[in-house]
Structures are given as C-alpha cells and as structure tokens.
Write an enzyme that holds these catalytic residues in place. Structure first.
Site, PDB file in Angstrom:
ATOM      1  N   HIS A 133       3.503  10.975   5.737  1.00  0.00           N
ATOM      2  CA  HIS A 133       2.814  10.911   7.034  1.00  0.00           C
ATOM      3  C   HIS A 133       3.747  10.363   8.102  1.00  0.00           C
ATOM      4  CE1 HIS A 133      -1.316  10.703   4.868  1.00  0.00           C
ATOM      5  NE2 HIS A 133      -0.915  11.932   5.077  1.00  0.00           N
TER       6      HIS A 133
ATOM      7  N   HIS B 205       5.511   7.130   6.164  1.00  0.00           N
ATOM      8  CA  HIS B 205       5.236   6.501   4.860  1.00  0.00           C
ATOM      9  C   HIS B 205       4.771   7.569   3.890  1.00  0.00           C
ATOM     10  CE1 HIS B 205       1.324   6.517   6.932  1.00  0.00           C
ATOM     11  NE2 HIS B 205       0.878   6.849   5.729  1.00  0.00           N
TER      12      HIS B 205
ATOM     13  N   HIS C 224       2.411   8.743   0.250  1.00  0.00           N
ATOM     14  CA  HIS C 224       1.341   8.595  -0.745  1.00  0.00           C
ATOM     15  C   HIS C 224       1.766   9.442  -1.938  1.00  0.00           C
ATOM     16  CE1 HIS C 224      -1.426   7.018   2.446  1.00  0.00           C
ATOM     17  NE2 HIS C 224      -0.730   7.832   3.215  1.00  0.00           N
TER      18      HIS C 224
ATOM     19  N   THR D 216      -6.132   7.066   6.995  1.00  0.00           N
ATOM     20  CA  THR D 216      -6.617   7.161   5.613  1.00  0.00           C
ATOM     21  C   THR D 216      -6.608   5.799   4.928  1.00  0.00           C
ATOM     22  OG1 THR D 216      -4.432   7.651   4.711  1.00  0.00           O
ATOM     23  CG2 THR D 216      -5.756   9.526   5.463  1.00  0.00           C
ATOM     24  N   THR D 217      -6.318   4.761   5.707  1.00  0.00           N
ATOM     25  CA  THR D 217      -6.315   3.385   5.193  1.00  0.00           C
ATOM     26  C   THR D 217      -7.231   2.531   6.081  1.00  0.00           C
ATOM     27  OG1 THR D 217      -4.349   2.960   6.564  1.00  0.00           O
ATOM     28  CG2 THR D 217      -3.963   3.535   4.259  1.00  0.00           C
TER      29      THR D 217
ATOM     30  N   GLU E 269      -2.853  13.283  -0.200  1.00  0.00           N
ATOM     31  CA  GLU E 269      -4.171  12.914   0.327  1.00  0.00           C
ATOM     32  C   GLU E 269      -4.924  14.176   0.719  1.00  0.00           C
ATOM     33  OE1 GLU E 269      -3.461   9.415   3.084  1.00  0.00           O
ATOM     34  OE2 GLU E 269      -4.442   8.565   1.309  1.00  0.00           O
TER      35      GLU E 269
ATOM     36  N   HIS F 261       0.824  -1.218   0.000  1.00  0.00           N
ATOM     37  CA  HIS F 261       0.000   0.000   0.000  1.00  0.00           C
ATOM     38  C   HIS F 261       0.855   1.264   0.000  1.00  0.00           C
ATOM     39  CE1 HIS F 261      -3.135  -2.799   0.999  1.00  0.00           C
ATOM     40  NE2 HIS F 261      -2.572  -3.108   2.143  1.00  0.00           N
TER      41      HIS F 261
HETATM   42  C1  GRE Z   1      -2.119   6.486   7.033  1.00  0.00           C
HETATM   43  O1  GRE Z   1      -2.085   5.698   6.092  1.00  0.00           O
HETATM   44  O2  GRE Z   1      -2.192   7.699   6.837  1.00  0.00           O
HETATM   45  C2  GRE Z   1      -2.035   5.983   8.444  1.00  0.00           C
HETATM   46  C3  GRE Z   1      -1.497   4.732   8.714  1.00  0.00           C
HETATM   47  C4  GRE Z   1      -1.394   4.284  10.024  1.00  0.00           C
HETATM   48  C5  GRE Z   1      -1.828   5.069  11.052  1.00  0.00           C
HETATM   49  C6  GRE Z   1      -2.358   6.330  10.785  1.00  0.00           C
HETATM   50  C7  GRE Z   1      -2.459   6.789   9.485  1.00  0.00           C
HETATM   51  O3  GRE Z   1      -1.053   3.955   7.699  1.00  0.00           O
HETATM   52  O4  GRE Z   1      -2.946   8.022   9.228  1.00  0.00           O
HETATM   53 ZN    ZN Z   2      -0.727   7.888   5.178  1.00  0.00          ZN
END
Ligand code: GRE
Ligand code: ZN
Length: 257
Positions: free
Chosen positions: A119, A94, A96, A199-200, A106, A66
């Site tokens: 994030h 991580h 996006h 957001t997941t 996002e 993801h």
């Molecule tokens: C996100 O994908 O934004 C996320 C996570 C895990 C915890 C919080 C979060 O992957 O916002």
């Molecule tokens: Zn995220």
C-alpha cells in the site's frame, strides 16, 4: 484498545473485535473486487509524479508491530489524475502478507487472494500531514499493489535487503536510499477504484482506493525474508491482513474495457 489491536482471530483483539468505525462503518476496506460487475469509467491519465525518479532523499523503515512500513518524506512524490479529486503526496508505504502463497493480500479479485499486498499511502496536499488527512473524507488516495510469488523482483530488493534488520518490533532502519518507486508498481495503467477506508484501526472512511489489476511478482526467497518479521517477541507478523468487508451497495469502477 489503542494500538493493542492485532490480526489474531482468537485473541480478543483481532479484526472481528476492532471497534469504532471498524465495526460501525459502511464503506470499509478491503473488499473482494468482482471484476465482471465493476462499472467502466474512462478515467483521465493517472499521474504518478516523480515515482520514476531517484531524488536525493532517504527513507526510514520501521517494524511498527502491524507491518513493515517505509516512511517517505512528504511533498517529494505526488499522485493525481486518474479520476482523483485533488493532489496527493506519498507519506509511507507498507506491506500485508501471508504465511503461505495462497493468502496475504487484503483485496481479493474475483475471490482470489494473493500472497501479499503493498500500500502506497498518499495524503491530500490540502492537509499538513498524513495524520491530519487520515480521518478527512477527501484525505487519502492509496495505491494497492497485489503481489504473487514468481520471479525475483530487483526493485523489491531495495526494501527486502532491509527486512532482516526489521525482524523485531520497533526496530528501525534509517538512511534507505531512495529508488524509483515506479519500479515497484505493476507495468500497467489498468486499475479498480472505489471509496473505502484504512484497513487498520481507526478504519477511517477517507480513502480513494486504487487497486492495479495486474500483480507484481517477487521470488519465494524475497517472500521468505518478509515472513521472518515478527509482530512481537513470540508471534510472527505474517497474516497481517484484514478480511474482506461488505460492499454495502458501493460501486467499484474499472478503468478499462
Ligand atoms: C493501511 O493499513 O492500509 C493504511 C494505513 C494508513 C493509512 C491508510 C491505509 O496504515 O489504507
Ligand atoms: Zn495497508
């Protein structure tokens, strides 16, 4: 459903088909932040404790299908102040991103989508780990960093140098030397704040969101490295962003006038 969810609209498992709180929630993330209707809140100083240091620890990078996620040992970096209730420690960060520079983030600001968003996921130290904090109403404080394509970002190379080893799903890179996480943040204290969700899936409504009002920049070559990453053996991971969700009467705060 489990981890079979994805970002592909016509797959039957894309964002419109996510179930549970993702579908029924009223405080979902991301959102399109309207800067002019945001409520000024004179927050106390935001404290990103140890973000400017390089402790003798290592990070592990993973392609989880993801995102590209960098796991951070907990109780090393802390986030508090800035209107947050409690003390939070970083568990992972991580990304996006999109297939072109005009999409990928996002959060949107005044309708503008950025090329990517990073994030930093921090969990309340009253819980033992990120997994147990993730579904608690006071569990998470996430720092959102918008990314646009422009100049080369030297700090970003600390992770971008590993993207080629994270192309395939489930690949990992151990022993990424720690570096100043502060160097990945925009050079601003200005931010937006609102109550939202992961957001997941499961989209738990457990996140005090901070979105910095200035983006950072990465080069087109650095973005290209990210766009090489695959979500599985056939599909690129790019466009791994959830679309903006309804505000449902929530207040979005702004830290400056
Ligand atoms: C996100 O994908 O934004 C996320 C996570 C895990 C915890 C919080 C979060 O992957 O916002
Ligand atoms: Zn995220």
């Amino acid at each position: 459903f489990g981890s079979s969810w994805n970002y592909i609209a016509n797959s039957g498992s894309g964002p419109a088909n996510w179930t549970g709180v993702c579908a029924s929630g009223t405080k979902q993330s991301p959102i399109d932040i309207n800067s002019t209707s945001a409520t000024y809140n004179p927050y106390s100083a935001f404290n990103l404790q140890y973000f400017g240091t390089t402790p003798a620890i290592n990070f592990t990078g993973t392609n989880n299908g993801h995102s590209v996620e960098i796991a951070v040992p907990s109780n090393v970096y802390f986030v508090n102040g800035g209107g947050l209730t409690g003390n939070f420690t970083t568990g992972q960060f991580h990304l996006h991103w999109g297939s072109s520079d005009s999409k990928g983030s996002e959060h949107l600001v005044d309708g503008e989508q950025y090329a990517a968003e990073m994030h930093f996921v921090n969990f309340n130290v009253k819980y033992p780990n990120l997994t147990s904090a993730a579904d608690k109403s006071d569990g998470l404080a996430v720092l959102g960093v918008l990314i646009k394509v422009g100049t080369t970002n030297a700090a970003f190379n600390n992770i971008a140098n590993h993207f080629s080893k994270l192309v395939n799903k489930s690949s990992t890179v151990d022993g990424i030397a720690s570096f100043s996480l502060a160097a990945l943040l925009p050079n601003t204290t200005k931010f937006y704040r609102y109550s939202g969700s992961l957001t997941t899936p499961g989209c738990y409504e457990s996140v005090a969101w901070t979105v910095f009002s200035e983006p950072i920049q990465v080069s087109s070559a650095q973005m290209a490295g990210l766009r090489q990453v695959m979500m599985n053996s056939t599909n690129s991971m790019e466009n791994n962003f959830r679309p903006a969700q309804k505000l449902n009467g929530r207040t979005v705060y702004i830290s400056y006038k």
